[in-house]
Scaffold this motif. Structure first.
Motif, PDB file in Angstrom:
ATOM      1  N   THR A 146       2.249   1.629  10.810  1.00 25.03           N
ATOM      2  CA  THR A 146       2.768   2.867  10.244  1.00 25.03           C
ATOM      3  C   THR A 146       2.486   2.865   8.745  1.00 25.03           C
ATOM      4  O   THR A 146       2.388   1.810   8.117  1.00 25.03           O
ATOM      5  CB  THR A 146       4.277   3.015  10.495  1.00 25.03           C
ATOM      6  OG1 THR A 146       4.964   1.878   9.961  1.00 25.03           O
ATOM      7  CG2 THR A 146       4.561   3.140  11.992  1.00 25.03           C
ATOM      8  N   ALA A 147       2.367   4.058   8.188  1.00 27.99           N
ATOM      9  CA  ALA A 147       1.954   4.182   6.796  1.00 27.99           C
ATOM     10  C   ALA A 147       2.954   3.599   5.815  1.00 27.99           C
ATOM     11  O   ALA A 147       2.591   3.245   4.689  1.00 27.99           O
ATOM     12  CB  ALA A 147       1.705   5.652   6.468  1.00 27.99           C
ATOM     13  N   ASP A 148       4.211   3.472   6.221  1.00 27.38           N
ATOM     14  CA  ASP A 148       5.236   2.947   5.309  1.00 27.38           C
ATOM     15  C   ASP A 148       5.319   1.428   5.319  1.00 27.38           C
ATOM     16  O   ASP A 148       6.199   0.840   4.694  1.00 27.38           O
ATOM     17  CB  ASP A 148       6.607   3.541   5.648  1.00 27.38           C
ATOM     18  CG  ASP A 148       7.064   3.211   7.067  1.00 27.38           C
ATOM     19  OD1 ASP A 148       6.227   2.747   7.868  1.00 27.38           O
ATOM     20  OD2 ASP A 148       8.248   3.442   7.373  1.00 27.38           O
ATOM     21  N   LYS A 149       4.381   0.776   6.038  1.00 27.39           N
ATOM     22  CA  LYS A 149       4.352  -0.683   6.077  1.00 27.39           C
ATOM     23  C   LYS A 149       2.958  -1.186   5.679  1.00 27.39           C
ATOM     24  O   LYS A 149       2.178  -1.633   6.531  1.00 27.39           O
ATOM     25  CB  LYS A 149       4.727  -1.199   7.470  1.00 27.39           C
ATOM     26  CG  LYS A 149       6.179  -0.927   7.862  1.00 27.39           C
ATOM     27  CD  LYS A 149       6.493  -1.540   9.220  1.00 27.39           C
ATOM     28  CE  LYS A 149       7.952  -1.319   9.599  1.00 27.39           C
ATOM     29  NZ  LYS A 149       8.270  -1.893  10.930  1.00 27.39           N
ATOM     30  N   PRO A 150       2.626  -1.121   4.411  1.00 19.16           N
ATOM     31  CA  PRO A 150       1.297  -1.586   3.978  1.00 19.16           C
ATOM     32  C   PRO A 150       1.144  -3.082   4.194  1.00 19.16           C
ATOM     33  O   PRO A 150       2.110  -3.846   4.055  1.00 19.16           O
ATOM     34  CB  PRO A 150       1.270  -1.231   2.489  1.00 19.16           C
ATOM     35  CG  PRO A 150       2.698  -1.153   2.079  1.00 19.16           C
ATOM     36  CD  PRO A 150       3.433  -0.635   3.278  1.00 19.16           C
ATOM     37  N   LEU A 151      -0.061  -3.506   4.537  1.00 22.41           N
ATOM     38  CA  LEU A 151      -0.319  -4.940   4.715  1.00 22.41           C
ATOM     39  C   LEU A 151      -0.918  -5.559   3.462  1.00 22.41           C
ATOM     40  O   LEU A 151      -0.928  -6.781   3.319  1.00 22.41           O
ATOM     41  CB  LEU A 151      -1.211  -5.189   5.943  1.00 22.41           C
ATOM     42  CG  LEU A 151      -2.630  -4.646   5.974  1.00 22.41           C
ATOM     43  CD1 LEU A 151      -3.613  -5.576   5.290  1.00 22.41           C
ATOM     44  CD2 LEU A 151      -3.068  -4.405   7.402  1.00 22.41           C
ATOM     45  N   ALA A 152      -1.413  -4.697   2.558  1.00 21.84           N
ATOM     46  CA  ALA A 152      -2.024  -5.206   1.324  1.00 21.84           C
ATOM     47  C   ALA A 152      -1.748  -4.240   0.186  1.00 21.84           C
ATOM     48  O   ALA A 152      -2.665  -3.563  -0.309  1.00 21.84           O
ATOM     49  CB  ALA A 152      -3.519  -5.412   1.513  1.00 21.84           C
ATOM     50  N   PRO A 153      -0.515  -4.141  -0.278  1.00 20.27           N
ATOM     51  CA  PRO A 153      -0.208  -3.226  -1.388  1.00 20.27           C
ATOM     52  C   PRO A 153      -1.060  -3.539  -2.613  1.00 20.27           C
ATOM     53  O   PRO A 153      -1.182  -4.693  -3.013  1.00 20.27           O
ATOM     54  CB  PRO A 153       1.281  -3.496  -1.654  1.00 20.27           C
ATOM     55  CG  PRO A 153       1.802  -4.117  -0.400  1.00 20.27           C
ATOM     56  CD  PRO A 153       0.660  -4.892   0.172  1.00 20.27           C
TER      57      PRO A 153
END
Length: 491
Positions: free
Chosen positions: A375-382
């Motif tokens: 989901t877009a609210d859980k970035p894996l690489a901010p």
């Protein structure tokens, strides 16, 4: 002539490919070594070629060889391939170009690895002839379009998810990769969705697969499939870039079926916006989606991995990420991946490419992130920094397309002068076919094709003539390498 084969192996200790990209030292993957024996053939289709609809033939964004019709005799090889163009000539904005698929007849007379072609015959080893052109339609039989979908969306219905739609109501496609199935039907991936479409052998849409929500482009909290390439008179999207999801023009660029036919692998061209994809220097952590393809009408996401794209230093000393342009599956855990820079080559202002390479990607040992960052609210690489809990895939270098010695044997070069023999900017298509030699059962020809962006001085599309800027006249080209890919033919 003495020739040094290039060998790449997978499975031993990690080394640094660059300061930012994990790579593999020499070793094996299941005891197998992959060997690049070098460039063995080159061919062209003239930039002004017209297809059967009288429009400029142009680009090769995706390619699929026809292994069933591939033959070999004393004169060489014969067969055919399917070449997929993208959304048409769109330098000044997208147009109502009808998406299509071209069938190309191939006659191939390779030189021996390391040998020089006969004088005057350097770029005639591949004779490519346009045999047919087929239009792609939606599920109702209406022609699709290359027009930017802007803010229009076709609502989900039945098994069909929501789809990008142009202002004229047509299905909007920016085709990038193709996989042909034994029954003639095909998977085609696109930039806009970024979706995976399944078409019949006659080119009619049968089904569509939407990626995880993290990849769907969102503007102001709503799915918006625009790539910020509006057609004539149309307004730009607001905002110009998605806030999350795939970046403009960075969709599912690479796609391939595993040799056993069980899995379909699709790779995003570069990282999503929320994973650093908002900057050319931080867009490294892209994603590979691995689908269970046992039911072609209903693909099921089985695995998902982070693929670290290679980095390079540009002419100004800046670190850039090389976006990927195509893949070829070697197994369900390994694939070839073509990655390149942009803005350099024949037909554009820059003359010297800093990165055009085919690497081997190894997914074994990488963290399966399916369901964890979808989901877009859980970035894996901010901001491009990968979460410490995630182990990415590993890369090993395989083929340097810019290799001066290899290109030189065939009268080609990378860099000035920016002429007809300088490689063009975009190399985006790959496919393999057997060398049909019982003494070399693991040897294949790797065909690599360019997307010439329909750049010609004798262009015609959507009812109008055109001339590309700055006198650009870029042929569609094929480079063919002989490679050893152990186990590829065993299912």
């Amino acid at each position: 002539m003495k020739h040094l084969y290039r060998t790449a192996s997978l499975g031993v200790a990690l080394a640094l490919f660059t300061a930012l990209t994990p790579a593999l030292a020499d070793g094996t993957a299941g005891g197998a070594s992959f060997v690049n024996k070098g460039l063995v053939g080159v061919g062209r289709i003239p930039a002004g070629q017209r297809d059967k609809f009288g429009e400029t033939f142009g680009s090769g964004s995706g390619m699929a060889m026809d292994p069933a019709g591939w033959t070999h005799d004393v004169t060489g090889y014969k067969g055919s391939l399917w070449l997929l163009p993208d959304r048409g000539y769109n330098v000044a904005g997208t147009a109502d170009y009808r998406p299509r698929l071209n069938t190309i007849g191939i006659e191939f007379a390779p030189v021996a690895p390391g040998a020089a072609p006969a004088a005057g015959q350097e770029q005639t080893g591949v004779k490519a002839t346009l045999a047919d052109t087929m239009l792609l339609t939606d599920d109702k039989g209406v022609n699709a379009t290359g027009l930017d979908p802007l803010s229009d969306v076709r609502a989900a219905s039945g098994d069909m998810p929501m789809l990008p739609a142009a202002t004229n109501g047509k299905l909007a496609l920016d085709n990038e990769a193709i996989v042909r199935l034994p029954d003639g039907s095909m998977f085609i991936s696109d930039e806009y969705g970024p979706n995976i479409y399944r078409f019949s052998a006659e080119g009619r849409l049968l089904s569509a697969t939407q990626p995880p929500a993290a990849l769907v482009p969102m503007r102001k909290g709503t799915p918006n499939f625009s790539s910020d390439n509006p057609g004539a008179g149309a307004a730009e999207p607001d905002p110009k870039d998605p806030e999350t999801g795939r970046q403009n023009n960075q969709g599912l660029e690479g796609m391939a079926l595993t040799p056993d036919g069980k899995f379909l692998i699709a790779v995003l061209q570069s990282a999503t916006r929320q994973d650093g994809g908002d900057s050319p220097s931080t867009r490294q952590n892209t994603r590979a989606l691995v689908y269970d393809a046992s039911d072609p009408a209903h693909l099921k996401l089985a695995h998902e991995y982070v693929v670290p794209l290679p980095v390079f230093t540009d002419a100004k000393g800046k670190t850039k990420v090389a976006a990927q342009s195509e893949i070829v599956a070697l197994s369900d855990t390994a694939f070839l991946m073509l990655a390149r820079d942009s803005g350099n080559g024949q037909g554009v202002k820059g003359d010297t490419s800093f990165y055009r390479r085919i690497n081997i990607v190894d997914l074994a040992g990488a963290t399966d992130i399916a369901g964890a960052f979808d989901t877009a609210d859980k970035p894996l690489a901010p901001k491009g920094v990968l979460a410490p809990s995630v182990t990415p895939a590993r890369l090993a270098p395989f083929i340097d397309i810019n290799d001066s010695a290899e290109l030189g044997r065939f009268g080609l070069h990378n860099g000035a002068p920016n002429d007809h023999d300088n490689l063009s900017e975009k190399w985006e298509a790959m496919s393999v076919v057997s060398v049909l030699d019982p003494k070399l059962p693991d040897d294949y020809f790797l065909f690599v094709g360019n997307d010439n962006d329909f750049l010609t001085q004798d262009g015609f599309q959507v009812g109008a003539s055109y001339k590309a800027d700055d006198g650009a006249n870029v042929d569609t080209m094929f480079l063919v390498y002989q490679v050893t890919l152990p186990g590829l033919g065993r299912k």
